[in-house]
Motif scaffolding. Sequence first.
Motif, PDB file in Angstrom:
ATOM      1  N   HIS A  76     -36.774  34.399  31.620  1.00  0.00           N
ATOM      2  CA  HIS A  76     -36.256  34.179  30.330  1.00  0.00           C
ATOM      3  C   HIS A  76     -35.317  32.937  30.488  1.00  0.00           C
ATOM      4  CE1 HIS A  76     -32.499  34.456  27.273  1.00  0.00           C
ATOM      5  NE2 HIS A  76     -33.511  35.200  26.601  1.00  0.00           N
ATOM      6  N   ARG A  77     -34.733  32.741  31.695  1.00  0.00           N
ATOM      7  CA  ARG A  77     -34.015  31.699  31.921  1.00  0.00           C
ATOM      8  C   ARG A  77     -35.115  30.358  32.104  1.00  0.00           C
ATOM      9  NH1 ARG A  77     -33.459  28.102  35.841  1.00  0.00           N
ATOM     10  NH2 ARG A  77     -34.837  29.375  37.338  1.00  0.00           N
ATOM     11  N   ARG A  78     -36.049  30.426  32.510  1.00  0.00           N
ATOM     12  CA  ARG A  78     -37.124  29.454  32.470  1.00  0.00           C
ATOM     13  C   ARG A  78     -37.282  28.877  31.032  1.00  0.00           C
ATOM     14  NH1 ARG A  78     -41.057  30.104  37.569  1.00  0.00           N
ATOM     15  NH2 ARG A  78     -39.766  29.813  39.343  1.00  0.00           N
ATOM     16  N   VAL A  79     -37.466  29.781  30.090  1.00  0.00           N
ATOM     17  CA  VAL A  79     -37.761  29.572  28.781  1.00  0.00           C
ATOM     18  C   VAL A  79     -36.617  28.675  28.252  1.00  0.00           C
ATOM     19  CG1 VAL A  79     -37.906  30.471  26.710  1.00  0.00           C
ATOM     20  CG2 VAL A  79     -39.247  31.709  28.263  1.00  0.00           C
ATOM     21  N   PHE A  80     -35.433  29.165  28.319  1.00  0.00           N
ATOM     22  CA  PHE A  80     -34.415  28.701  27.856  1.00  0.00           C
ATOM     23  C   PHE A  80     -33.882  27.294  28.414  1.00  0.00           C
ATOM     24  CE2 PHE A  80     -34.232  32.160  25.323  1.00  0.00           C
ATOM     25  CZ  PHE A  80     -33.807  31.917  23.893  1.00  0.00           C
ATOM     26  N   VAL A  81     -34.267  26.999  29.569  1.00  0.00           N
ATOM     27  CA  VAL A  81     -34.156  25.786  30.329  1.00  0.00           C
ATOM     28  C   VAL A  81     -34.521  24.608  29.418  1.00  0.00           C
ATOM     29  CG1 VAL A  81     -34.846  24.247  32.167  1.00  0.00           C
ATOM     30  CG2 VAL A  81     -34.038  26.371  32.367  1.00  0.00           C
ATOM     31  N   TYR A  82     -35.941  24.837  28.773  1.00  0.00           N
ATOM     32  CA  TYR A  82     -36.523  23.965  27.770  1.00  0.00           C
ATOM     33  C   TYR A  82     -36.396  23.843  26.188  1.00  0.00           C
ATOM     34  CZ  TYR A  82     -39.013  23.255  32.108  1.00  0.00           C
ATOM     35  OH  TYR A  82     -39.248  23.072  33.332  1.00  0.00           O
ATOM     36  N   ILE A  83     -35.327  24.833  25.860  1.00  0.00           N
ATOM     37  CA  ILE A  83     -34.940  25.147  24.324  1.00  0.00           C
ATOM     38  C   ILE A  83     -33.683  24.274  24.289  1.00  0.00           C
ATOM     39  CG2 ILE A  83     -34.236  26.887  22.422  1.00  0.00           C
ATOM     40  CD1 ILE A  83     -36.412  28.504  23.837  1.00  0.00           C
ATOM     41  N   VAL A  91     -33.396  33.416  17.141  1.00  0.00           N
ATOM     42  CA  VAL A  91     -32.372  34.332  17.532  1.00  0.00           C
ATOM     43  C   VAL A  91     -32.660  35.714  17.438  1.00  0.00           C
ATOM     44  CG1 VAL A  91     -30.188  35.090  16.645  1.00  0.00           C
ATOM     45  CG2 VAL A  91     -30.567  32.516  16.882  1.00  0.00           C
ATOM     46  N   TRP A  92     -33.606  35.946  16.449  1.00  0.00           N
ATOM     47  CA  TRP A  92     -33.854  37.253  15.965  1.00  0.00           C
ATOM     48  C   TRP A  92     -35.136  37.616  17.142  1.00  0.00           C
ATOM     49  CZ3 TRP A  92     -31.377  41.046  13.877  1.00  0.00           C
ATOM     50  CH2 TRP A  92     -30.535  40.735  13.067  1.00  0.00           C
ATOM     51  N   LEU A  93     -36.147  36.930  17.399  1.00  0.00           N
ATOM     52  CA  LEU A  93     -37.184  37.208  18.388  1.00  0.00           C
ATOM     53  C   LEU A  93     -36.333  37.551  19.871  1.00  0.00           C
ATOM     54  CD1 LEU A  93     -40.014  37.325  19.499  1.00  0.00           C
ATOM     55  CD2 LEU A  93     -40.221  34.942  19.479  1.00  0.00           C
ATOM     56  N   ASN A  94     -35.528  36.619  20.042  1.00  0.00           N
ATOM     57  CA  ASN A  94     -34.545  36.755  21.430  1.00  0.00           C
ATOM     58  C   ASN A  94     -33.925  38.447  21.338  1.00  0.00           C
ATOM     59  OD1 ASN A  94     -33.577  35.840  23.922  1.00  0.00           O
ATOM     60  ND2 ASN A  94     -31.783  36.141  22.936  1.00  0.00           N
ATOM     61  N   LEU A  95     -33.350  38.499  20.304  1.00  0.00           N
ATOM     62  CA  LEU A  95     -32.686  39.780  20.016  1.00  0.00           C
ATOM     63  C   LEU A  95     -33.678  41.042  20.010  1.00  0.00           C
ATOM     64  CD1 LEU A  95     -29.907  39.281  17.062  1.00  0.00           C
ATOM     65  CD2 LEU A  95     -29.385  40.122  19.575  1.00  0.00           C
ATOM     66  N   LEU A  96     -34.859  40.818  19.528  1.00  0.00           N
ATOM     67  CA  LEU A  96     -35.755  41.899  19.747  1.00  0.00           C
ATOM     68  C   LEU A  96     -36.242  42.140  21.097  1.00  0.00           C
ATOM     69  CD1 LEU A  96     -37.634  43.992  18.073  1.00  0.00           C
ATOM     70  CD2 LEU A  96     -39.130  42.119  17.582  1.00  0.00           C
ATOM     71  N   PHE A  97     -36.720  41.068  21.767  1.00  0.00           N
ATOM     72  CA  PHE A  97     -36.774  40.843  23.197  1.00  0.00           C
ATOM     73  C   PHE A  97     -35.605  41.877  23.998  1.00  0.00           C
ATOM     74  CE2 PHE A  97     -35.861  38.840  27.430  1.00  0.00           C
ATOM     75  CZ  PHE A  97     -37.023  39.293  28.105  1.00  0.00           C
ATOM     76  N   LEU A 134     -41.329  38.474  25.402  1.00  0.00           N
ATOM     77  CA  LEU A 134     -40.999  37.327  26.357  1.00  0.00           C
ATOM     78  C   LEU A 134     -42.033  36.422  26.036  1.00  0.00           C
ATOM     79  CD1 LEU A 134     -39.043  36.278  28.335  1.00  0.00           C
ATOM     80  CD2 LEU A 134     -40.256  37.464  30.153  1.00  0.00           C
ATOM     81  N   ALA A 135     -43.314  36.854  26.229  1.00  0.00           N
ATOM     82  CA  ALA A 135     -44.450  35.732  25.742  1.00  0.00           C
ATOM     83  C   ALA A 135     -44.284  34.927  24.595  1.00  0.00           C
ATOM     84  CB  ALA A 135     -45.778  36.294  26.003  1.00  0.00           C
ATOM     85  N   GLY A 136     -43.732  35.885  23.414  1.00  0.00           N
ATOM     86  CA  GLY A 136     -43.364  35.084  22.254  1.00  0.00           C
ATOM     87  C   GLY A 136     -42.436  34.244  22.343  1.00  0.00           C
TER      88      GLY A 136
END
Length: 173
Positions: A76-83, A91-97, A134-136
Motif C-alpha cells: 500500500h505504501r509503495r502504491v501511494f508513493v506514486y499517487i 478514496v472509496w476503493l481505498n476504504l473498501l480495501f 490492493l491490485a485495484g
Amino acid sequence: MSGLLSRETEETERLVTFSDGVFAIAITLLVLDISVPTVPAGEPASVLPALVFEQWHELFGYVFSFLVIGSYWVLHRRVFVYIEKSDKRLVWLNLLFLLFVAFVPYATSLFTAYPDRFGVMFYAGTLAATGFLLAGLWATPHGHASYRKGSLPVRWPSELRDFSCLRPSSSSR
C-alpha cells in the motif's frame, strides 16, 4: 476546478495516514484474540509450557496474519508513493480495501478456531478479496495519469511480480 475541490484531490497525505492507522489497529487486534492459558487449580506451574504449546494454531494464525497485513501495508505504501492526487473513486476503493484489511483479524480468529475446510476457505477468501482490492489500487494510477507523480516503476500487469514486498527496492540495490 474550484479551489476547495483542488485541495481535496491533492490531499493524499490524510488518506495514507488514515490507512496507516487502520493497518496498526488490525495488527493490534490480531494479538488481542490470543488468550493467556489458565493453569488448572491444583496443577503445578510447570504445565504452563504445555498449555502454551497447545495454542500453536492461535500463535501460527497471529504470526501468519501479522506478516500478511504487514505485506499489505508495504505494498500500500509503495502504491501511494506514486499517487499525487486522488478523487472520490480512489478514496472509496481505498476504504473498501481497508474494510477487508480490518476484517482479517476476524477471518484469522475463525480460521484458528475452526481450522477445517470452511475456516481455511473463509480465511483464503478474505485474503484473496483483500489482495484483489490492493491490485485495484495499484492499477488505478496506471490507468489514470492524473493520479500519479511522473512515471511508474512497473507496467500493469506483466511486471507486477517486481512489485513484491519481498524484493529489495531499487534504492537499496
